[in-house]
Motif scaffolding. Structure first.
Motif, PDB file in Angstrom:
ATOM      1  N   ASP A 134      63.533 -76.833  62.351  1.00  0.00           N
ATOM      2  CA  ASP A 134      64.433 -75.738  62.680  1.00  0.00           C
ATOM      3  C   ASP A 134      63.795 -74.458  62.157  1.00  0.00           C
ATOM      4  OD1 ASP A 134      66.417 -73.807  62.785  1.00  0.00           O
ATOM      5  OD2 ASP A 134      68.029 -75.224  62.314  1.00  0.00           O
ATOM      6  N   ASP A 135      63.034 -73.818  63.054  1.00  0.00           N
ATOM      7  CA  ASP A 135      62.259 -72.653  62.635  1.00  0.00           C
ATOM      8  C   ASP A 135      63.145 -71.504  62.175  1.00  0.00           C
ATOM      9  OD1 ASP A 135      60.073 -74.107  63.313  1.00  0.00           O
ATOM     10  OD2 ASP A 135      59.854 -73.218  65.299  1.00  0.00           O
ATOM     11  N   GLU A 136      64.291 -71.366  62.842  1.00  0.00           N
ATOM     12  CA  GLU A 136      65.209 -70.287  62.475  1.00  0.00           C
ATOM     13  C   GLU A 136      65.662 -70.463  61.018  1.00  0.00           C
ATOM     14  OE1 GLU A 136      68.689 -70.216  64.927  1.00  0.00           O
ATOM     15  OE2 GLU A 136      69.609 -68.593  63.762  1.00  0.00           O
ATOM     16  N   LEU A 137      66.002 -71.685  60.689  1.00  0.00           N
ATOM     17  CA  LEU A 137      66.432 -72.006  59.327  1.00  0.00           C
ATOM     18  C   LEU A 137      65.313 -71.756  58.308  1.00  0.00           C
ATOM     19  CD1 LEU A 137      68.455 -73.335  57.336  1.00  0.00           C
ATOM     20  CD2 LEU A 137      67.573 -75.549  58.075  1.00  0.00           C
ATOM     21  N   THR A 138      64.141 -72.238  58.642  1.00  0.00           N
ATOM     22  CA  THR A 138      62.987 -72.042  57.757  1.00  0.00           C
ATOM     23  C   THR A 138      62.750 -70.558  57.518  1.00  0.00           C
ATOM     24  OG1 THR A 138      61.995 -74.056  58.627  1.00  0.00           O
ATOM     25  CG2 THR A 138      60.527 -72.542  57.470  1.00  0.00           C
ATOM     26  N   ARG A 139      62.807 -69.791  58.591  1.00  0.00           N
ATOM     27  CA  ARG A 139      62.588 -68.338  58.481  1.00  0.00           C
ATOM     28  C   ARG A 139      63.675 -67.693  57.612  1.00  0.00           C
ATOM     29  NH1 ARG A 139      63.294 -66.903  63.482  1.00  0.00           N
ATOM     30  NH2 ARG A 139      61.978 -68.572  64.316  1.00  0.00           N
ATOM     31  N   MET A 140      64.912 -68.106  57.846  1.00  0.00           N
ATOM     32  CA  MET A 140      66.022 -67.539  57.083  1.00  0.00           C
ATOM     33  C   MET A 140      65.829 -67.783  55.579  1.00  0.00           C
ATOM     34  SD  MET A 140      70.101 -68.378  57.438  1.00  0.00           S
ATOM     35  CE  MET A 140      70.127 -69.937  56.557  1.00  0.00           C
ATOM     36  N   LEU A 141      65.413 -68.973  55.237  1.00  0.00           N
ATOM     37  CA  LEU A 141      65.214 -69.290  53.819  1.00  0.00           C
ATOM     38  C   LEU A 141      64.025 -68.533  53.238  1.00  0.00           C
ATOM     39  CD1 LEU A 141      65.970 -73.110  53.938  1.00  0.00           C
ATOM     40  CD2 LEU A 141      67.241 -71.394  52.636  1.00  0.00           C
ATOM     41  N   GLU A 142      62.956 -68.451  54.022  1.00  0.00           N
ATOM     42  CA  GLU A 142      61.793 -67.700  53.533  1.00  0.00           C
ATOM     43  C   GLU A 142      62.136 -66.233  53.309  1.00  0.00           C
ATOM     44  OE1 GLU A 142      58.823 -68.646  56.420  1.00  0.00           O
ATOM     45  OE2 GLU A 142      58.257 -70.532  55.420  1.00  0.00           O
ATOM     46  N   ASP A 143      62.855 -65.662  54.267  1.00  0.00           N
ATOM     47  CA  ASP A 143      63.290 -64.266  54.120  1.00  0.00           C
ATOM     48  C   ASP A 143      64.121 -64.092  52.856  1.00  0.00           C
ATOM     49  OD1 ASP A 143      62.057 -63.583  56.404  1.00  0.00           O
ATOM     50  OD2 ASP A 143      63.879 -63.340  57.623  1.00  0.00           O
ATOM     51  N   TYR A 144      65.033 -65.006  52.688  1.00  0.00           N
ATOM     52  CA  TYR A 144      65.947 -64.924  51.545  1.00  0.00           C
ATOM     53  C   TYR A 144      65.170 -64.874  50.237  1.00  0.00           C
ATOM     54  CZ  TYR A 144      69.855 -65.953  48.444  1.00  0.00           C
ATOM     55  OH  TYR A 144      70.801 -65.885  47.455  1.00  0.00           O
ATOM     56  N   ARG A 150      62.007 -64.176  49.888  1.00  0.00           N
ATOM     57  CA  ARG A 150      61.067 -63.065  49.820  1.00  0.00           C
ATOM     58  C   ARG A 150      61.785 -61.884  49.167  1.00  0.00           C
ATOM     59  NH1 ARG A 150      59.675 -62.744  55.012  1.00  0.00           N
ATOM     60  NH2 ARG A 150      58.486 -64.666  54.766  1.00  0.00           N
ATOM     61  N   LYS A 151      63.055 -61.726  49.537  1.00  0.00           N
ATOM     62  CA  LYS A 151      63.835 -60.614  48.980  1.00  0.00           C
ATOM     63  C   LYS A 151      64.260 -60.905  47.546  1.00  0.00           C
ATOM     64  CE  LYS A 151      65.654 -59.464  53.458  1.00  0.00           C
ATOM     65  NZ  LYS A 151      66.672 -60.106  54.310  1.00  0.00           N
ATOM     66  N   LYS A 152      64.784 -62.102  47.329  1.00  0.00           N
ATOM     67  CA  LYS A 152      65.314 -62.407  46.000  1.00  0.00           C
ATOM     68  C   LYS A 152      64.390 -63.334  45.224  1.00  0.00           C
ATOM     69  CE  LYS A 152      69.675 -63.790  45.284  1.00  0.00           C
ATOM     70  NZ  LYS A 152      70.803 -64.699  45.258  1.00  0.00           N
ATOM     71  N   GLN A 153      63.775 -62.796  44.202  1.00  0.00           N
ATOM     72  CA  GLN A 153      62.922 -63.629  43.358  1.00  0.00           C
ATOM     73  C   GLN A 153      63.795 -64.418  42.373  1.00  0.00           C
ATOM     74  OE1 GLN A 153      59.518 -63.760  43.629  1.00  0.00           O
ATOM     75  NE2 GLN A 153      59.664 -62.380  45.391  1.00  0.00           N
ATOM     76  N   ILE A 154      63.386 -65.594  42.067  1.00  0.00           N
ATOM     77  CA  ILE A 154      64.039 -66.356  41.000  1.00  0.00           C
ATOM     78  C   ILE A 154      63.300 -66.043  39.699  1.00  0.00           C
ATOM     79  CG2 ILE A 154      64.632 -68.644  40.151  1.00  0.00           C
ATOM     80  CD1 ILE A 154      64.379 -69.591  43.101  1.00  0.00           C
ATOM     81  N   PRO A 155      64.013 -65.453  38.725  1.00  0.00           N
ATOM     82  CA  PRO A 155      63.321 -65.001  37.512  1.00  0.00           C
ATOM     83  C   PRO A 155      62.627 -66.150  36.791  1.00  0.00           C
ATOM     84  CG  PRO A 155      65.639 -64.293  37.549  1.00  0.00           C
ATOM     85  CD  PRO A 155      65.449 -65.235  38.684  1.00  0.00           C
ATOM     86  N   GLY A 156      61.387 -65.925  36.439  1.00  0.00           N
ATOM     87  CA  GLY A 156      60.638 -66.923  35.672  1.00  0.00           C
ATOM     88  C   GLY A 156      60.175 -68.119  36.478  1.00  0.00           C
ATOM     89  N   PHE A 157      60.245 -68.001  37.799  1.00  0.00           N
ATOM     90  CA  PHE A 157      59.875 -69.153  38.623  1.00  0.00           C
ATOM     91  C   PHE A 157      59.052 -68.702  39.817  1.00  0.00           C
ATOM     92  CE2 PHE A 157      60.748 -72.641  41.684  1.00  0.00           C
ATOM     93  CZ  PHE A 157      60.442 -73.732  40.874  1.00  0.00           C
ATOM     94  N   HIS A 158      57.923 -69.332  39.986  1.00  0.00           N
ATOM     95  CA  HIS A 158      57.078 -69.037  41.142  1.00  0.00           C
ATOM     96  C   HIS A 158      57.289 -70.104  42.203  1.00  0.00           C
ATOM     97  CE1 HIS A 158      53.155 -69.344  43.358  1.00  0.00           C
ATOM     98  NE2 HIS A 158      53.584 -68.143  43.663  1.00  0.00           N
ATOM     99  N   LEU A 159      57.926 -69.675  43.300  1.00  0.00           N
ATOM    100  CA  LEU A 159      58.338 -70.612  44.344  1.00  0.00           C
ATOM    101  C   LEU A 159      57.181 -70.956  45.269  1.00  0.00           C
ATOM    102  CD1 LEU A 159      60.675 -72.091  45.756  1.00  0.00           C
ATOM    103  CD2 LEU A 159      61.180 -69.959  46.961  1.00  0.00           C
ATOM    104  N   GLU A 160      56.986 -72.221  45.493  1.00  0.00           N
ATOM    105  CA  GLU A 160      55.893 -72.647  46.369  1.00  0.00           C
ATOM    106  C   GLU A 160      56.365 -73.366  47.623  1.00  0.00           C
ATOM    107  OE1 GLU A 160      53.309 -74.868  43.858  1.00  0.00           O
ATOM    108  OE2 GLU A 160      52.355 -73.064  43.051  1.00  0.00           O
ATOM    109  N   GLU A 161      57.490 -74.006  47.526  1.00  0.00           N
ATOM    110  CA  GLU A 161      57.953 -74.770  48.680  1.00  0.00           C
ATOM    111  C   GLU A 161      59.467 -74.870  48.674  1.00  0.00           C
ATOM    112  OE1 GLU A 161      56.437 -78.742  48.720  1.00  0.00           O
ATOM    113  OE2 GLU A 161      57.447 -79.230  50.601  1.00  0.00           O
ATOM    114  N   ILE A 162      60.039 -74.760  49.850  1.00  0.00           N
ATOM    115  CA  ILE A 162      61.486 -74.882  49.988  1.00  0.00           C
ATOM    116  C   ILE A 162      61.787 -76.154  50.757  1.00  0.00           C
ATOM    117  CG2 ILE A 162      63.548 -73.836  50.978  1.00  0.00           C
ATOM    118  CD1 ILE A 162      62.073 -71.129  50.867  1.00  0.00           C
ATOM    119  N   ARG A 163      62.559 -77.023  50.162  1.00  0.00           N
ATOM    120  CA  ARG A 163      62.899 -78.278  50.836  1.00  0.00           C
ATOM    121  C   ARG A 163      64.403 -78.391  50.973  1.00  0.00           C
ATOM    122  NH1 ARG A 163      60.201 -82.745  47.103  1.00  0.00           N
ATOM    123  NH2 ARG A 163      58.084 -81.933  46.978  1.00  0.00           N
ATOM    124  N   LEU A 164      64.822 -78.674  52.160  1.00  0.00           N
ATOM    125  CA  LEU A 164      66.249 -78.823  52.389  1.00  0.00           C
ATOM    126  C   LEU A 164      66.531 -80.276  52.733  1.00  0.00           C
ATOM    127  CD1 LEU A 164      68.660 -76.900  52.430  1.00  0.00           C
ATOM    128  CD2 LEU A 164      68.234 -76.542  54.840  1.00  0.00           C
TER     129      LEU A 164
END
Lengths: 153, 153
Positions: free
Chosen positions: B104-114, B116-130
Motif C-alpha cells: 500500500d504505497d499511499e500508506l507507506t508514503r503517509m508514514l514516511e511523511d509523518y 520526516r516531519k516529526k522526529q522521535i527524540p533520541g532515536f534514529h529511525l531506519e524502518e517502519i513496519r506495520l
DNA sequence: ATATTAAATGATAATAATTCTTAAATAAGA
DNA sequence: TCTTATTTAAGAATTATTATCATTTAATAT
C-alpha cells in the motif's frame, strides 16, 4: 500508571487471586522493558524464590488470553510481554534488542482514520501495530536499563 | 518479481554460489507465505533431499546479515522470513497464524511523511513496519495456502 | 472457622527450535 | 588442475516452551 491494582484486575477477569499471579502482573507492570518470561521469572525469584518456570509460562498465557497483557513480537525467538493495553507503538533496536514503548496519539489517530476510510478487502482489521526499527542516538549518560521514552505528546 | 536471479544476488553480496544457497533463496522468493525455517527445509528437500537443517539455518542467517531477506516477527515463537525487500506491510491473523503481504504505497508514503516531519527524540529511525492484525473474512472458496492479497494500488 | 471442590502450582519430563562442533566436501581463483 | 578458505553434513548440545500429574491452595458454602 494502572487504573486498578493487580488484585482487582485478576478478580475482574474471573481469575483466582494467587501470590504467583500477583507477582507476575505486578512485576510486568513495573517494568517498561517488555521482559521475556525468563527475565520476569528472575525478577520474581528475588522476592519469591520458589516460583516454578512452568507456572510463569502458564500465568502469562492466561493473562494474554484474558487480554490483560499482550505479546510483543521481537525479531528473535524469545517471547516478550507488555502490560500496557492503551494503543501505542514500539521502538525496536537491533543493537541491544531493546523494545521501548512509543506513545503518539496523533499517529494512532492518523492510522485509525486511514483504515476507517480504506478497508482492506477480505480482511477484518482488529489491531494496528507499528514497529519503528532503528537505533538510539543517546549520548549514553543515563542508566543502562529502562529507556523510558514515553513520548506522550 | 525479482530484479535479478538468485545467482547474481549471491555474487553481488560477496557470497559463494552453492546449490544450497540457491535453493534457499529461490524457494523463499517463490513463496509468499513467509515460511519458517522448517517449511523452507521441507520444500527444498523435495528436490534436494540431503540438505541439513543446520545448513538452512546458517544460510538464512547469512542472508539476513547481508540484507537479502528479512525476518518477519510472528506472535509465536517461530521465525519467519520474507524475501521481499520493497517497503510493504503485513496482515497477521491469529486464526491460522498466516502472514500475508500488504502493499500500500499511499500508506507507506503517509508514514514516511509523518516521520520526516516529526522526529522521535533520541532515536534514529531506519524502518517502519506495520502489522495489521485481524481476520480474513473470506467465503473460503479459494485454496488453503497463499492468500496472495498483493493489494498494490 | 471448617470442609469442599475446582483450579492453580511445583517439579520434572518431553518436545521443539535453534545453535554449535568438527570432519569432509566444494567453490573460486591462482 | 591445484590450493585454500568457505561451506556443508551430521549429529550433539543448548535453549525456550509445553505437557503431565501429584500436591497444594483459593473461593465458596457450611
Amino acid at each position: 500508571m494502572f487504573e486498578e491494582d493487580a488484585r482487582n484486575t485478576l478478580i475482574k477477569h474471573g481469575l483466582k487471586v494467587t501470590p504467583q499471579r500477583l507477582a507476575v502482573l505486578e512485576t510486568l507492570r513495573s517494568m517498561n522493558t517488555h521482559p521475556s518470561t525468563d527475565t520476569i521469572t528472575g525478577v520474581i525469584r528475588e522476592k519469591y524464590p520458589h516460583i516454578a518456570t512452568g507456572t510463569v509460562y502458564k500465568i502469562l498465557e492466561t493473562f494474554v488470553e484474558k487480554g490483560m497483557i499482550k505479546r510483543v513480537t521481537s525479531d528473535r525467538d524469545i517471547m516478550r510481554f507488555d502490560a500496557r493495553t492503551e494503543p501505542h507503538h514500539h521502538l525496536y533496536t537491533a543493537q541491544s534488542g531493546q523494545i521501548t514503548d512509543y506513545f503518539d496519539d496523533e499517529l494512532t489517530r492518523m492510522l485509525e482514520d486511514y483504515f476507517r476510510k480504506k478497508q482492506i478487502p477480505g480482511f477484518h482489521l482488529e489491531e494496528i501495530r507499528l514497529q519503528l526499527v532503528g537505533n538510539f542516538t543517546d549520548t549514553g549518560t543515563d542508566d543502562e536499563q529502562g529507556h523510558d521514552s514515553r513520548h506522550h505528546k
